[in-house]
Motif scaffolding. Structure first.
Motif, PDB file in Angstrom:
ATOM      1  N   LYS A   6      53.639  45.463  64.297  1.00 43.13           N
ATOM      2  CA  LYS A   6      52.778  45.446  63.113  1.00 43.13           C
ATOM      3  C   LYS A   6      51.300  45.345  63.463  1.00 43.13           C
ATOM      4  O   LYS A   6      50.433  45.685  62.663  1.00 43.13           O
ATOM      5  CB  LYS A   6      53.180  44.284  62.195  1.00 43.13           C
ATOM      6  N   LYS A   7      51.033  44.885  64.656  1.00 41.50           N
ATOM      7  CA  LYS A   7      49.646  44.729  65.088  1.00 41.50           C
ATOM      8  C   LYS A   7      48.900  46.056  65.075  1.00 41.50           C
ATOM      9  O   LYS A   7      47.693  46.098  64.847  1.00 41.50           O
ATOM     10  CB  LYS A   7      49.625  44.123  66.487  1.00 41.50           C
ATOM     11  N   TYR A   8      49.613  47.144  65.307  1.00 44.52           N
ATOM     12  CA  TYR A   8      48.968  48.443  65.479  1.00 44.52           C
ATOM     13  C   TYR A   8      49.031  49.244  64.179  1.00 44.52           C
ATOM     14  O   TYR A   8      49.864  50.133  64.002  1.00 44.52           O
ATOM     15  CB  TYR A   8      49.616  49.205  66.636  1.00 44.52           C
ATOM     16  N   GLN A   9      48.166  48.874  63.281  1.00 48.42           N
ATOM     17  CA  GLN A   9      48.041  49.563  62.003  1.00 48.42           C
ATOM     18  C   GLN A   9      46.557  49.747  61.706  1.00 48.42           C
ATOM     19  O   GLN A   9      45.747  48.880  62.005  1.00 48.42           O
ATOM     20  CB  GLN A   9      48.669  48.742  60.867  1.00 48.42           C
ATOM     21  N   ARG A  10      46.217  50.858  61.120  1.00 45.45           N
ATOM     22  CA  ARG A  10      44.828  51.023  60.690  1.00 45.45           C
ATOM     23  C   ARG A  10      44.778  50.903  59.172  1.00 45.45           C
ATOM     24  O   ARG A  10      45.656  51.407  58.458  1.00 45.45           O
ATOM     25  CB  ARG A  10      44.231  52.347  61.159  1.00 45.45           C
ATOM     26  N   GLU A  11      43.756  50.224  58.695  1.00 49.41           N
ATOM     27  CA  GLU A  11      43.564  50.059  57.259  1.00 49.41           C
ATOM     28  C   GLU A  11      42.703  51.200  56.724  1.00 49.41           C
ATOM     29  O   GLU A  11      41.690  51.548  57.322  1.00 49.41           O
ATOM     30  CB  GLU A  11      42.886  48.722  56.948  1.00 49.41           C
ATOM     31  N   ILE A  12      43.139  51.753  55.604  1.00 52.80           N
ATOM     32  CA  ILE A  12      42.342  52.747  54.910  1.00 52.80           C
ATOM     33  C   ILE A  12      41.684  52.039  53.729  1.00 52.80           C
ATOM     34  O   ILE A  12      42.370  51.436  52.903  1.00 52.80           O
ATOM     35  CB  ILE A  12      43.191  53.935  54.426  1.00 52.80           C
ATOM     36  N   THR A  13      40.363  52.095  53.688  1.00 58.96           N
ATOM     37  CA  THR A  13      39.619  51.338  52.687  1.00 58.96           C
ATOM     38  C   THR A  13      38.756  52.269  51.830  1.00 58.96           C
ATOM     39  O   THR A  13      38.407  53.374  52.237  1.00 58.96           O
ATOM     40  CB  THR A  13      38.704  50.292  53.343  1.00 58.96           C
ATOM     41  N   LEU A  14      38.447  51.781  50.643  1.00 55.72           N
ATOM     42  CA  LEU A  14      37.484  52.446  49.785  1.00 55.72           C
ATOM     43  C   LEU A  14      36.229  51.593  49.768  1.00 55.72           C
ATOM     44  O   LEU A  14      36.301  50.392  49.491  1.00 55.72           O
ATOM     45  CB  LEU A  14      38.029  52.636  48.376  1.00 55.72           C
ATOM     46  N   LEU A  15      35.105  52.212  50.068  1.00 57.10           N
ATOM     47  CA  LEU A  15      33.822  51.516  50.078  1.00 57.10           C
ATOM     48  C   LEU A  15      32.920  52.111  49.007  1.00 57.10           C
ATOM     49  O   LEU A  15      32.857  53.339  48.846  1.00 57.10           O
ATOM     50  CB  LEU A  15      33.137  51.670  51.440  1.00 57.10           C
ATOM     51  N   HIS A  16      32.228  51.238  48.280  1.00 51.15           N
ATOM     52  CA  HIS A  16      31.251  51.708  47.308  1.00 51.15           C
ATOM     53  C   HIS A  16      30.206  50.626  47.097  1.00 51.15           C
ATOM     54  O   HIS A  16      30.460  49.432  47.359  1.00 51.15           O
ATOM     55  CB  HIS A  16      31.920  52.082  45.978  1.00 51.15           C
ATOM     56  N   PRO A  17      29.004  50.993  46.654  1.00 46.68           N
ATOM     57  CA  PRO A  17      27.974  49.987  46.417  1.00 46.68           C
ATOM     58  C   PRO A  17      28.395  49.006  45.326  1.00 46.68           C
ATOM     59  O   PRO A  17      29.047  49.393  44.350  1.00 46.68           O
ATOM     60  CB  PRO A  17      26.762  50.814  45.965  1.00 46.68           C
ATOM     61  N   VAL A  18      28.031  47.748  45.479  1.00 46.14           N
ATOM     62  CA  VAL A  18      28.336  46.740  44.458  1.00 46.14           C
ATOM     63  C   VAL A  18      27.624  47.093  43.156  1.00 46.14           C
ATOM     64  O   VAL A  18      28.202  47.023  42.068  1.00 46.14           O
ATOM     65  CB  VAL A  18      27.912  45.334  44.947  1.00 46.14           C
ATOM     66  N   GLN A  19      26.364  47.489  43.275  1.00 43.55           N
ATOM     67  CA  GLN A  19      25.587  47.884  42.104  1.00 43.55           C
ATOM     68  C   GLN A  19      25.711  49.399  41.926  1.00 43.55           C
ATOM     69  O   GLN A  19      25.079  50.166  42.638  1.00 43.55           O
ATOM     70  CB  GLN A  19      24.115  47.490  42.276  1.00 43.55           C
TER      71      GLN A  19
END
Length: 286
Positions: free
Chosen positions: A256-269
């Protein structure tokens, strides 16, 4: 000043040419050129230097870009404000290639039925390049590998899903993972990319030494090369892998250690917060 002309200006900058901007806006190249010329007359400056089929923004043009983007966004926000649920307008989303073949098609299908008035502008790229465009306010949100550094407080990060590391080989290869990696040509997921460090870490922990055939930051290309019998590889598993190359054997590394996270990034404002939250909800639907 017509805000549509500013949109055309930004489209030329983002797409790199008047022809590509025209296709994006469903206009003729002549119409886009006329809009740019009208802006140049009104502002009294040259906005682009034309070199072949490309249009390079001048220094004066680039000084105008941040404010032009804000003006276009605020005009778009007027429509969004009138929509009680915030499901109107255009959203510029940057996405890594695996999201384009796995996540985005299903998201588009859901949007067509649940929010038909939302227009997505999808921009492909690597995690690092998309992050730079987000910081430069050229994109509203990005779907990327979790950055290998702390993101600034002005950015909101949402984990969408994880992708486990897998070993892939052609059906003609019957060797176990470690032996296959050491005896067959190894196609290496670029260790300098945000996601490529995962495979490098696994090889180090398992004390497997490799002499890579090549480094690639394109997972689809790696999968195709493996399916053609060129070599073997360690890559993250993503939805749609089998569609890209169905003649491969996929084996989990069972750690389980070898996983990549896919994230969504956006400005707070951001004026698009309701719309982005809606998209995240669609992504997380069963």
């Amino acid at each position: 000043m017509d805000v549509r002309f500013l949109k055309s200006l930004l489209a030329v900058i983002d797409k790199g040419s008047i022809a590509d901007a025209a296709r994006h806006e469903n206009l003729t190249s002549s119409a886009v050129s006329q809009r740019i010329q009208a802006l140049e007359r009104e502002l009294g400056v040259t906005l682009f230097s034309r070199i072949g089929n490309t249009a390079k923004p001048t220094e004066s043009c680039m000084r105008l870009v941040p404010r032009a983007r804000k003006i276009v966004q605020e005009i778009q926000a007027l429509k969004t404000d009138l929509d009680p649920v915030g499901l109107t307008g255009e959203l510029r989303i940057g996405a890594i290639s695996t999201a384009l073949t796995g996540l985005i098609p299903q998201l588009m299908k859901k949007l067509m039925t649940q929010a038909p008035d939302v227009k997505l502008s999808i921009v492909p790229g690597t995690s690092a390049s998309l992050y730079e465009r987000l910081i430069a306010e050229e994109l509203d949100a990005i779907v990327v590998v979790d950055p290998p550094f702390d993101t600034p407080k002005m950015m909101k990060k949402i984990t969408l899903y994880v992708e486990p590391l897998v070993f892939i080989k052609s059906k003609s290869v019957s060797l176990p993972i470690a032996e296959a990696i050491q005896s067959k040509p190894y196609i290496q997921y670029d260790p300098h990319s945000w996601g490529g460090r995962l495979a490098t870490e696994y090889l180090h922990d398992q004390q497997i030494t490799v002499d890579p055939l090549c480094d690639l930051d394109g997972l689809e290309a790696i999968a195709i090369l493996v399916s053609e019998g060129v070599g073997v590889s360690l890559i993250p598993y993503w939805q749609g892998l089998e569609k890209i190359a169905n003649d491969i054997v996929i084996s989990n590394v069972d750690v389980k250690k070898y996983q990549r996270e896919i994230t969504l990034l956006h400005p707070v404002q951001t004026i698009n917060s309701r719309l982005i939250s809606f998209l995240v909800g669609l992504i997380n639907e069963e």
